[in-house]
Design an enzyme around this catalytic site. Structure first.
Site, PDB file in Angstrom:
ATOM      1  N   MET A 195     -75.056   3.369  12.342  1.00 32.49           N
ATOM      2  CA  MET A 195     -73.614   3.255  12.150  1.00 32.49           C
ATOM      3  C   MET A 195     -72.925   4.580  11.853  1.00 32.49           C
ATOM      4  O   MET A 195     -71.750   4.756  12.173  1.00 32.49           O
ATOM      5  CB  MET A 195     -73.297   2.262  11.024  1.00 32.49           C
ATOM      6  CG  MET A 195     -73.758   0.844  11.284  1.00 32.49           C
ATOM      7  SD  MET A 195     -73.118   0.149  12.802  1.00 32.49           S
ATOM      8  CE  MET A 195     -74.549   0.306  13.875  1.00 32.49           C
ATOM      9  N   CYS A 212     -70.022  -2.118  15.785  1.00 31.72           N
ATOM     10  CA  CYS A 212     -71.250  -1.481  15.284  1.00 31.72           C
ATOM     11  C   CYS A 212     -71.995  -0.626  16.290  1.00 31.72           C
ATOM     12  O   CYS A 212     -72.657   0.327  15.890  1.00 31.72           O
ATOM     13  CB  CYS A 212     -72.187  -2.523  14.678  1.00 31.72           C
ATOM     14  SG  CYS A 212     -72.878  -3.710  15.846  1.00 31.72           S
ATOM     15  N   MET A 213     -71.967  -0.918  17.595  1.00 30.91           N
ATOM     16  CA  MET A 213     -72.783  -0.112  18.497  1.00 30.91           C
ATOM     17  C   MET A 213     -72.096   0.231  19.807  1.00 30.91           C
ATOM     18  O   MET A 213     -72.723   0.730  20.738  1.00 30.91           O
ATOM     19  CB  MET A 213     -74.146  -0.769  18.755  1.00 30.91           C
ATOM     20  CG  MET A 213     -74.103  -2.221  19.181  1.00 30.91           C
ATOM     21  SD  MET A 213     -74.121  -2.467  20.950  1.00 30.91           S
ATOM     22  CE  MET A 213     -72.467  -3.009  21.276  1.00 30.91           C
ATOM     23  N   LYS A 223     -85.591  -8.980   3.042  1.00 31.68           N
ATOM     24  CA  LYS A 223     -84.783 -10.046   3.657  1.00 31.68           C
ATOM     25  C   LYS A 223     -85.666 -10.913   4.551  1.00 31.68           C
ATOM     26  O   LYS A 223     -85.532 -12.134   4.575  1.00 31.68           O
ATOM     27  CB  LYS A 223     -83.628  -9.444   4.452  1.00 31.68           C
ATOM     28  CG  LYS A 223     -82.610  -8.714   3.606  1.00 31.68           C
ATOM     29  CD  LYS A 223     -81.422  -8.202   4.405  1.00 31.68           C
ATOM     30  CE  LYS A 223     -81.787  -7.066   5.320  1.00 31.68           C
ATOM     31  NZ  LYS A 223     -82.169  -5.827   4.603  1.00 31.68           N
ATOM     32  N   GLY A 238     -77.863  -2.956  14.462  1.00 31.25           N
ATOM     33  CA  GLY A 238     -77.833  -3.683  13.200  1.00 31.25           C
ATOM     34  C   GLY A 238     -77.956  -5.182  13.342  1.00 31.25           C
ATOM     35  O   GLY A 238     -78.158  -5.880  12.349  1.00 31.25           O
ATOM     36  N   GLN A 239     -77.827  -5.718  14.565  1.00 32.63           N
ATOM     37  CA  GLN A 239     -77.867  -7.159  14.770  1.00 32.63           C
ATOM     38  C   GLN A 239     -79.034  -7.544  15.679  1.00 32.63           C
ATOM     39  O   GLN A 239     -79.456  -6.745  16.514  1.00 32.63           O
ATOM     40  CB  GLN A 239     -76.555  -7.640  15.378  1.00 32.63           C
ATOM     41  CG  GLN A 239     -75.348  -7.395  14.478  1.00 32.63           C
ATOM     42  CD  GLN A 239     -74.088  -8.027  15.027  1.00 32.63           C
ATOM     43  OE1 GLN A 239     -73.787  -9.191  14.792  1.00 32.63           O
ATOM     44  NE2 GLN A 239     -73.332  -7.253  15.781  1.00 32.63           N
TER      45      GLN A 239
END
Length: 815
Positions: free
Chosen positions: A344, A169-170, A85, A381-382
């Protein structure tokens, strides 16, 4: 296998082979010191736009366009490497369907309007009912964007209805850290991956989700280093392929495994008595569980974990007793270093806070903490879930720098730093994500007291659990108003009443904070298309419009605009006018204001200009006697953390118990909220894939990535498929109590679910798996559980997967 080889095998080669470069796009060159001269491109640094790893990229531009991407060899995070990516990140700017103009729904149709009208529409909604206005943001907000939204809501509207998608997510990692150490975020850093002897993955798949970090470990093996890797999971993945041990557990039973390790450490006498006696206290739930629980003694703790024998844990989890003993023996060894990783799997869990507590507790009890290679580490994840959500505090209960709205002293400090009238900041927490959207999707007359939500930098129409209840129900509520700032059409813009085109990544200035506490800065490099504008400017422009109308909430204690920015001569800078926004560095002004908040919890940030010069700095960043700024790699450890008292060796200086000690928790195993039964006899888990990031809004616009993984699928165990006569590639019906969907089945694909389990990725906007998922959430973090619910599958008349053009570029693909 060498690190570069690993990354290539992680689907980069397949993705690139799927299609050539875009028209006008150069081949990705190898960036070197002299790359500028070799290619004729101008190169500038930026963090990658995708996950929380925070890889640094060099952006090559020419004639106002991004033409090439290369890994930054000067960056410690990724040392010049990128994942599939990352190598294609420049292409996310150039999808053909970029949003270019503000659009307002009039008589059911989206109509182009001016920015001036768009700003008025939002200001009208705020003025009509400030208490019913909410902002739903993101771990993709830059730090200045999140800070402005935070101040706009909590310092302006005195309304705490602001929450981020990071709640999904966190959030459980946050509550886990706070209830263990008294302060959020990991103590270690990525160097732990370079120095650990044992790496344990707790329900995560870094080989595909954080491949650059995972490659650090693979690279060590290629140099002849021995490292023991253990995958504790509910489904075999590409990470499993690299591990010596795979411990497959029944969904939700990871708490029993962690308690089983603690049981063995005590039973075998291998717990670190010195570390525990000097640096730890013990905690357990009250009768009605709370985040901070109740104090207990070591003897009480010992009694609570006593039932979790290897045999009892095997009965609950399905993991063989000898594997539980393996973990207990490893944690009992003082001469090795152990790093635990999770993401996650542990966080998207109705017992997410509890399992976070328990894994921290295993490290503390065993003394595997605070030395390079000895660390419990959560990954995000971000790209700025840490920097913008956790540090700026863009959560419904939080204030900047680790403060909370319920604390009177914190409110007073915030009002002083924001130059607000006393009492402006509301003491009542706002609605967390699930409740915010539930209120929005409930008729006003039935208690639905959120009337407007402004969404920025996220796609809740695809990511919210139980979409029918929490998103689609808005469709029939005519008095509800949805504003979406976006770069591409999404499931969220489809339902929006007002769509605002946003600048993306290097089309604007920015600052991110990654998973290892590293703050990273970049400058705008290219212009956004059409009339797309920065999210930060959008919020500031609405705030200014309200101020000009005389709206008192946008005035500070002295009557000035709460976002007042002035020149050196004291004159106000009219940056709210788009043509003047880049007359000054608004990001710098906002960052310097925010920086004042960071010292309370020892999350000290350096001046903005230090980040311009650096490849990111890990906080706390402390100024030295010679005027230079020093980052901190290892918190709470005397050898590196300047805030640890000399001679203490370790000190948890924000501890819950105010004595410099961390908490070792007992949290019992409990049954999940929904389990398979006769009607829905299988487990469903959701997650990501290597080629796509989250909902695919950006990566699905990159031809190479889309062709490598063009659509979602359901992974199924071959025995389950055979029992129903299901063959690889056919479309099947997947149903839960909340919804159903048809999608192709992939047997013996990348992932290998056990019997009784199916897996579906969530990146595909045409196959919305969150129509199926459960909205049940952790009682402390309020984070939903996307990883487990009950499901059934059935055969339907179908066409082969590959004939529909949906086959992944993979030798094992269906069809």
């Amino acid at each position: 296998m060498k690190r570069r080889d690993f990354l290539k095998r992680s689907a980069m080669a397949a993705a690139v082979a799927a299609a050539g470069p875009l028209p006008g796009q150069t081949t990705v060159p190898e960036y070197t010191e002299s790359a500028e001269g070799d290619t004729g491109l101008e190169w500038e640094k930026a963090p990658c736009r995708f996950c929380g790893t925070g890889c640094h990229v060099m952006v090559g531009r020419e004639n106002g366009k991004v033409r090439a991407i290369a890994g930054d060899r000067k960056a410690d995070v990724n040392k010049g490497l990128l994942c599939v990516k990352g190598y294609h990140v420049g292409m996310i700017l150039y999808g053909q369907d970029r949003l270019r103009y503000p659009m307002l729904r009039k008589n059911g149709e989206m109509t182009r309007i001016s920015w001036d009208e768009a700003i008025d529409v939002i200001a009208d909604r705020v003025e009509a009912d400030p208490a019913a206005f909410a902002i739903y943001g993101s771990g993709q907000w830059t730090i200045p964007e999140g800070y402005v939204a935070q101040k706009f809501m909590k310092g302006g509207l005195a309304n705490n209805h602001i929450d981020p998608n990071a709640r999904l997510c966190m959030a459980s990692a946050v509550t886990g850290f706070i209830s263990t150490y008294g302060v959020d975020e990991p103590a270690g850093c990525y160097q732990d991956l370079d120095e650990c002897d044992v790496l344990i993955m707790w329900g995560n798949n870094p080989a595909e989700m954080h491949p650059v970090l995972f490659s650090r470990v693979v690279d060590r093996r290629s140099r002849g280093e021995e490292i023991l890797m253990i995958d504790i999971g509910t489904r075999r993945t590409r990470t499993t392929d690299h591990c010596q041990h795979y411990l497959e557990f029944k969904p939700h039973t990871d708490l029993a495994i962690a308690n089983g390790i603690a049981h063995l450490l005590i039973k075998n006498g291998t717990w670190d008595k010195k570390f525990v006696e000097n640096h730890c206290n013990f905690r357990a739930d009250t009768e009605k569980p709370t985040l901070l629980g109740r104090e207990i003694t070591f003897e009480e703790y010992k009694k609570l974990v006593e039932p979790y024998t290897p045999e009892y844990v095997e009965k609950i989890s399905g993991v063989p007793a000898e594997k539980i003993r393996l973990l207990g023996d490893l944690f009992g060894q003082r001469d090795i270093r152990i790093c635990s990783l999770w993401c996650m799997g542990m966080n998207q869990h109705t017992r997410g806070t509890a399992i976070n507590n328990l894994v921290h507790g295993v490290h503390l009890l065993s003394g595997h903490f605070g030395r390079p290679g000895d660390a419990p580490t959560s990954l995000t994840g971000q790209p700025s879930a840490c920097g913008t959500v956790r540090e700026v505090g863009t959560l419904a209960h939080a204030l900047p720098g680790g403060r909370v709205v319920a604390n009177a002293e914190h409110r007073a400090e915030t009002e002083k730093l924001w130059n607000l009238p006393e009492g402006r900041v509301n003491a009542k927490p706002g609605y967390h994500t699930v409740l915010m959207w539930e209120k929005f999707c409930t008729p006003t007359e039935e208690g639905g007291d959120i009337g407007t939500i402004w969404v920025q930098v996220t796609n809740p129409g695809q990511t919210l659990p139980n979409r029918h209840k929490l998103f689609e129900a808005k469709r029939d509520l005519k008095d509800k108003f949805l504003i979406v700032s976006e770069v591409y059409p999404t499931a969220s813009t489809e339902l929006a009443d007002l769509v605002l085109p946003a600048a993306l990544w290097v089309e604007k200035n920015g600052v991110y904070g990654n998973s290892e506490r590293r703050t990273q800065q970049w400058f705008k490099m290219v212009e956004p298309p059409g009339e797309a504008r920065d999210d930060c400017w959008q919020t500031l422009a609405v705030a200014r419009r309200l101020y000009e109308r005389g709206f008192e909430a946008m005035k500070g204690r002295d009557g000035r605009f709460i976002f007042d920015i002035r020149n050196e001569d004291g004159s106000e800078i009219p940056y709210w006018k788009w043509e003047h926004y880049y007359d000054t560095n608004v990001d710098k002004a906002l960052f310097e204001e925010y920086r004042q908040f960071t010292r309370l919890k020892h999350k000290d940030l350096a001046p903005y200009d230090e980040y311009v010069r650096a490849h990111g700095l890990r906080w706390p960043v402390v100024q030295q006697q010679d005027g230079t700024w020093r980052e901190t790699k290892f918190r709470f450890s005397e050898f590196d953390d300047p805030y640890v008292t000399k001679g203490a060796e370790f000190e948890f200086y924000h501890s819950v118990t105010k004595d410099g000690r961390a908490l070792i928790w007992f949290r019992p195993y409990e049954e999940p909220p929904e389990s398979p039964d006769d009607e829905f006899p299988m487990w469903l888990s959701t997650g990501r894939v290597l080629e796509h990031w989250h909902t695919g809004t950006m990566t699905m616009r990159v031809p190479q990535l889309r062709r490598a993984m063009p659509g979602a699928y359901v992974e199924m165990n071959p025995k389950d498929a055979a029992r129903q006569g299901i063959v690889n590639g056919e479309r099947i019906l997947v149903e839960t109590r909340r919804g159903s969907m048809e999608l192709p089945v992939w047997v013996e694909g990348r992932g290998h679910p056990p019997e009784g389990t199916v897996f579906i990725p969530f990146f595909d906007e045409t196959l919305l798996v969150n129509d199926l998922t459960l909205e049940a959430y952790d009682p402390f973090s309020k984070q939903p559980d996307f990883k487990k619910c009950a499901v059934r599958v059935r055969r339907i008349p179908n066409e082969p997967y590959q004939e529909k053009g949906l086959a992944p570029v993979n030798a094992n693909a269906p069809g």
